[in-house]
Every structure is written in C-alpha cells, then in structure tokens.
Design an enzyme around this catalytic site. Structure first.
Site, PDB file in Angstrom:
ATOM      1  N   ASP A  65       0.815  -1.179  -0.289  1.00  0.00           N
ATOM      2  CA  ASP A  65       0.116   0.071  -0.311  1.00  0.00           C
ATOM      3  C   ASP A  65       0.819   1.274   0.413  1.00  0.00           C
ATOM      4  O   ASP A  65       1.722   1.224   0.356  1.00  0.00           O
ATOM      5  CB  ASP A  65      -1.050  -0.124   1.706  1.00  0.00           C
ATOM      6  CG  ASP A  65      -1.906   1.054   1.214  1.00  0.00           C
ATOM      7  OD1 ASP A  65      -3.235   0.563   0.456  1.00  0.00           O
ATOM      8  OD2 ASP A  65      -2.037   2.034   1.677  1.00  0.00           O
ATOM      9  N   ASN A  73      -2.079  12.833  -3.484  1.00  0.00           N
ATOM     10  CA  ASN A  73      -3.627  13.030  -4.081  1.00  0.00           C
ATOM     11  C   ASN A  73      -3.927  14.840  -3.803  1.00  0.00           C
ATOM     12  O   ASN A  73      -4.008  15.655  -5.014  1.00  0.00           O
ATOM     13  CB  ASN A  73      -4.719  12.609  -4.566  1.00  0.00           C
ATOM     14  CG  ASN A  73      -4.525  11.767  -5.042  1.00  0.00           C
ATOM     15  OD1 ASN A  73      -4.031  11.135  -6.198  1.00  0.00           O
ATOM     16  ND2 ASN A  73      -5.498  10.445  -4.690  1.00  0.00           N
ATOM     17  N   HIS A  78      -4.518  14.707  -8.612  1.00  0.00           N
ATOM     18  CA  HIS A  78      -4.931  12.925  -9.423  1.00  0.00           C
ATOM     19  C   HIS A  78      -4.201  12.589 -10.629  1.00  0.00           C
ATOM     20  O   HIS A  78      -3.861  11.376 -10.478  1.00  0.00           O
ATOM     21  CB  HIS A  78      -6.616  12.926  -9.753  1.00  0.00           C
ATOM     22  CG  HIS A  78      -7.443  12.829  -8.321  1.00  0.00           C
ATOM     23  ND1 HIS A  78      -7.891  12.053  -7.634  1.00  0.00           N
ATOM     24  CD2 HIS A  78      -7.798  14.067  -8.478  1.00  0.00           C
ATOM     25  CE1 HIS A  78      -8.244  12.591  -6.561  1.00  0.00           C
ATOM     26  NE2 HIS A  78      -8.763  13.616  -6.840  1.00  0.00           N
ATOM     27  N   ASP A  82      -2.056   9.083 -10.513  1.00  0.00           N
ATOM     28  CA  ASP A  82      -1.978   8.485 -11.238  1.00  0.00           C
ATOM     29  C   ASP A  82      -0.009   7.840 -11.697  1.00  0.00           C
ATOM     30  O   ASP A  82      -0.140   6.513 -11.677  1.00  0.00           O
ATOM     31  CB  ASP A  82      -2.848   8.679 -12.751  1.00  0.00           C
ATOM     32  CG  ASP A  82      -4.328   8.536 -12.059  1.00  0.00           C
ATOM     33  OD1 ASP A  82      -4.616   7.454 -10.768  1.00  0.00           O
ATOM     34  OD2 ASP A  82      -5.199   8.789 -13.425  1.00  0.00           O
ATOM     35  N   GLU A 108      -4.932   2.382  -4.547  1.00  0.00           N
ATOM     36  CA  GLU A 108      -3.864   2.410  -3.699  1.00  0.00           C
ATOM     37  C   GLU A 108      -2.654   1.086  -3.311  1.00  0.00           C
ATOM     38  O   GLU A 108      -1.707   0.910  -3.084  1.00  0.00           O
ATOM     39  CB  GLU A 108      -2.788   3.965  -2.984  1.00  0.00           C
ATOM     40  CG  GLU A 108      -3.011   3.488  -2.010  1.00  0.00           C
ATOM     41  CD  GLU A 108      -5.260   4.074  -1.440  1.00  0.00           C
ATOM     42  OE1 GLU A 108      -5.052   3.957  -0.705  1.00  0.00           O
ATOM     43  OE2 GLU A 108      -5.306   4.180  -2.552  1.00  0.00           O
TER      44      GLU A 108
END
Length: 211
Positions: A65, A73, A78, A82, A108
């Site tokens: 994670d 973010n 965002h 990504d 994630e």
C-alpha cells in the site's frame, strides 16, 4: 460487388474479434497499470495455489500500500497520483520474476503472489522492493523536485493445505496494517504460532505478539 461484400464481411469479423479482445482486456486487467485486476488476480492465484498444494511447494503473498497516498493526491493532484501508481506498477514488473503474479486490487493497494517462495525468501523480495520504491522518483508536473513515495508491505506464507487465497490475503493485509501502525515504510511479516500470530517488522527489529 461480390469482392466488396467479401471484404466487408471479413472486416466485420476482424472488428468483432478486436472488440472481443478489448472487452476481455477490460475484464481482466487494470486500465491504468496494465496489471491484473482483483478478479483476474484471484483467479490466477487460486490456480497457482492448487499447483502449489499438488506439488508440495512453498508460496507467499505480499500486500503493498502506498503510504500517505491521499496526501499525494491532495497536494499534487490526481494526475500525479496516477503517475505514482504507474511508477509503482512498473517497478514491480521490472524487478519481480516472470512467474510472480501482480495485481492492483484497490486504489493504491497491490497484491503479489510469489510461487515457490518461502517466508524468508519473501521477506528478502519484499524488503528489496521496498528499498527500490523508496528511491523511485516521479516527475513533478508543477516543476521543482521530483516526487518520492514509500510503501508498506505485509507478508504471509502458506503453512496449511487448508488455507485459500482469501485467507492468505487477509493475513498479509493484517501484517500490512501492522507495518503502517509502526511508522510506515516497513515490511511486516505475519508468522503463525500455536495460539497467536507473531509479527516481525523490517527494517526495525520490533516484534509484536497478538493472542
């Protein structure tokens, strides 16, 4: 005219085949990373688990994670988030073996199945992966220094023929959240014992016992 009809007919077949392939791709793979999605990962993992049990081989699972991903973010947007996810996926694909199964199973969160890998070997792989990701850099689209990130990793291994993939994932997930509770950017291993699970943390030497 007949030739044109035949050409159109074969073009229709080609288009249909291409559409079927695209739909199959969407059903099995994550659009952002190209990794197996959760459903496809579980399907491949169950097949590998059956083979492992049949030949009495070891098998381990990693749950990963990205630490403080919401902060990434919120701070950079965002699109950058990504890019971080894609970077993590690409590093995993580059350093892991061809036989290893990698899946993006949440936003994630990633899972990696390591065939023919016992617990100690899985720890070595997980710690190597953690260190490489710790050094990875993602370009900052706003300029300035590149973005770096860390991951927490939970590790579990097959110890009983009664276990299934869901159980192993749950154990690795439990270890993952122990790694987060102990400061993140850690590998945590869950080790079954007679009446409790023991956790080992890396690179720290802290050991936590739970009944």
């Amino acid at each position: 005219p007949q030739e044109r009809k035949l050409k159109g007919f074969f073009q229709d077949i080609t288009d249909r085949k291409q559409l079927e392939q695209e739909l199959r791709q969407q059903a099995h793979f994550d659009y952002l990373t190209g990794l197996s999605n959760r459903g496809h990962f579980m399907e491949l993992a169950e097949l590998e688990l059956s083979r492992t049990k049949r030949y009495a081989k070891p098998l381990s699972i990693l749950m990963l994670d990205i630490d403080y991903f919401k902060r990434i973010n919120d701070t950079y947007g965002h699109k950058t988030g990504d890019s971080v996810i894609k970077k993590m996926a690409n590093v995993c694909k580059e350093i892991l073996r061809e036989i290893d199964i990698i899946g993006r199973i949440g936003g994630e969160e990633f899972a990696i199945l390591l065939p023919e890998t016992d617990l100690e070997q899985a720890v070595v792989a997980a710690e190597r992966l953690r260190k490489i990701l710790d050094d990875a850099k993602v370009p900052n689209e706003y300029g300035g220094l590149p973005i770096q990130f860390t991951v927490s990793i939970g590790v579990s291994s097959l110890t009983s023929n009664d276990a299934n993939i869901a159980v192993l994932l749950n154990l690795a997930d439990t270890a993952l959240y122990e790694a987060k509770d102990y400061g993140r950017n850690r590998v945590c291993v869950i080790v079954p014992s007679s009446q409790f699970y023991r956790f080992r943390l890396y690179p720290l030497s802290t050991i936590a016992h739970f009944v």
